[in-house]
Design a protein around this motif. Structure first.
Motif, short mmCIF file in Angstrom:
data_model
loop_
_atom_site.label_atom_id
_atom_site.label_comp_id
_atom_site.label_asym_id
_atom_site.label_seq_id
_atom_site.Cartn_x
_atom_site.Cartn_y
_atom_site.Cartn_z
N HIS A 102 28.83 40.55 31.56
CA HIS A 102 28.11 39.98 32.81
C HIS A 102 28.15 40.87 32.90
O HIS A 102 29.00 41.42 34.28
CB HIS A 102 29.47 39.09 32.62
N THR B 149 32.22 42.61 33.67
CA THR B 149 32.64 41.94 32.39
C THR B 149 32.06 42.17 31.11
O THR B 149 31.21 42.09 31.03
CB THR B 149 32.60 40.46 32.59
N ASN C 5 28.65 40.52 36.38
CA ASN C 5 28.96 40.30 37.92
C ASN C 5 28.76 41.44 39.31
O ASN C 5 28.10 40.98 40.29
CB ASN C 5 30.22 40.67 38.06
N VAL D 120 28.59 32.90 38.50
CA VAL D 120 29.19 33.87 37.29
C VAL D 120 28.03 35.07 36.33
O VAL D 120 26.93 34.64 36.82
CB VAL D 120 29.70 33.27 35.77
N THR E 131 36.85 36.22 32.46
CA THR E 131 35.38 36.07 32.75
C THR E 131 35.06 34.38 31.47
O THR E 131 34.39 33.75 32.09
CB THR E 131 34.21 37.04 32.74
N GLN F 178 37.90 38.75 39.09
CA GLN F 178 36.78 39.54 38.15
C GLN F 178 35.94 39.89 38.03
O GLN F 178 35.61 40.62 37.64
CB GLN F 178 38.01 38.70 36.54
N PHE F 179 35.38 38.99 39.00
CA PHE F 179 33.92 39.43 39.36
C PHE F 179 33.53 40.79 40.47
O PHE F 179 32.28 41.06 40.38
CB PHE F 179 33.37 38.23 40.48
#
Length: 311
Positions: free
Chosen positions: A139, A156, A141, A114, A28, A151-152
């Motif tokens: 993060h 993260t 997400n 993001v 990310t 990856q979202f």
């Protein structure tokens, strides 16, 4: 039937976006996001706004150009915890895609949100212009991240370790960032259920900076890289079935900066010198603005005390 169409559309969008960012590996944090900054050095007490815009041009024919904007607010509190200056931060990155499709295939630009980054830097002044720092952040997400990137599908979790030397106008900084996830990740709702669990590889990123200030000017070199960390055997097989391949890159470039007074600007250009997948080399251009929004007033100097000499 309709659900399958939604799932297929989501999968296609994810594939387009992943192809646009494949050389970023499954991370990310954007490679090079922190080059040019003395991340290891404690900031003077105050509030700072930092905006980094990165445009990436891929050599692959009919690839998608990508742009990332990372606005950050950092509050250097002056409060000490175990000797470290506590510096909470807040960021809201956005990824943009600009397809370069062949004739007859329409181009449709897109953007992906993001997850908001919240966390804090803990920075220690070791003396003699040396500093080290530790970043702990996440993060979010699951709360407000877009659905275009695999990856979202998970928050993260991000930690960073940095060391800086800032004496005599130099900025010599090395910064190691670790992204890790709740794997497998999942998206909510009917589309998320149709897509199913997504298997995520953790990632390591390295940012290197060597610059020197000459009056208001700053010049020097930067380098950065990213690599996925190996997945376990079963998870690797499942991720591969979903189209995952290990990715990584390393780029080097130059930096020019100028202190305008109210703000500082930096321009950087970097080029891949090593990639995991041959033929995916790219060139990155950076624009960064750094502006102190508030600076704590300096303590008044004590009045000189008369020296009384006894004879």
């Amino acid at each position: 039937m309709m659900l399958k169409k939604f799932a297929a559309a989501a999968g296609a969008f994810a594939a387009i976006t992943l192809s646009a960012t494949a050389s970023f590996a499954q991370s990310t944090t954007i490679p090079g996001e922190q080059v040019g900054l003395a991340v290891g050095a404690p900031l003077p007490e105050g509030i700072y706004a930092i905006d980094t815009f990165i445009y990436r041009r891929n050599d692959t024919r009919f690839s998608t150009d990508t742009a990332i904007n990372v606005p950050v607010l950092v509050w250097s509190t002056g409060f000490k915890l175990f000797g470290a200056n506590v510096e909470p931060l807040l960021a809201q990155p956005t990824v943009f895609g600009f397809p370069n499709n062949p004739a007859g295939v329409p181009n449709r630009d897109f953007s992906v949100n993001v997850g908001t980054l919240v966390g804090s830097i803990f920075a220690w002044d070791l003396g003699n212009n040396f500093g080290v720092s530790y970043l702990a952040a996440v993060h979010l997400n699951d709360l407000d991240g877009g659905r275009g990137l695999t990856q979202f599908s998970s928050n993260t979790y991000r930690q960073g370790f940095a060391a800086s030397y800032t004496g005599d106008g130099w900025n010599l900084t090395a910064n190691l960032t670790h992204n890790f996830y709740d794997s497998p990740g999942r998206f909510e709702g009917p589309v998320g259920r149709a897509v199913g669990p997504l298997y995520l590889a953790d990632a390591l990123l390295l940012d290197l900076t060597a610059t020197k200030k000459f009056g208001k000017f700053e010049v020097g070199a930067v380098a950065y890289g990213v690599t996925d960390l190996p997945l376990g055997g079963r998870d690797f097989a499942r991720a591969t079935a979903q189209g995952y391949t290990r990715a990584g890159r390393f780029a080097v470039g130059g930096l020019v900066g100028y202190d305008f007074g109210p703000f500082t600007a930096q321009l950087m250009v970097a080029r891949d010198v090593a990639v995991r997948t041959r033929g995916t080399e790219s060139t990155d251009g950076f624009i960064r603005l750094i502006a102190p929004l508030y600076s704590a007033p300096k303590a008044a100097e004590p009045m000189p005390v008369s020296l009384v000499r006894k004879y």
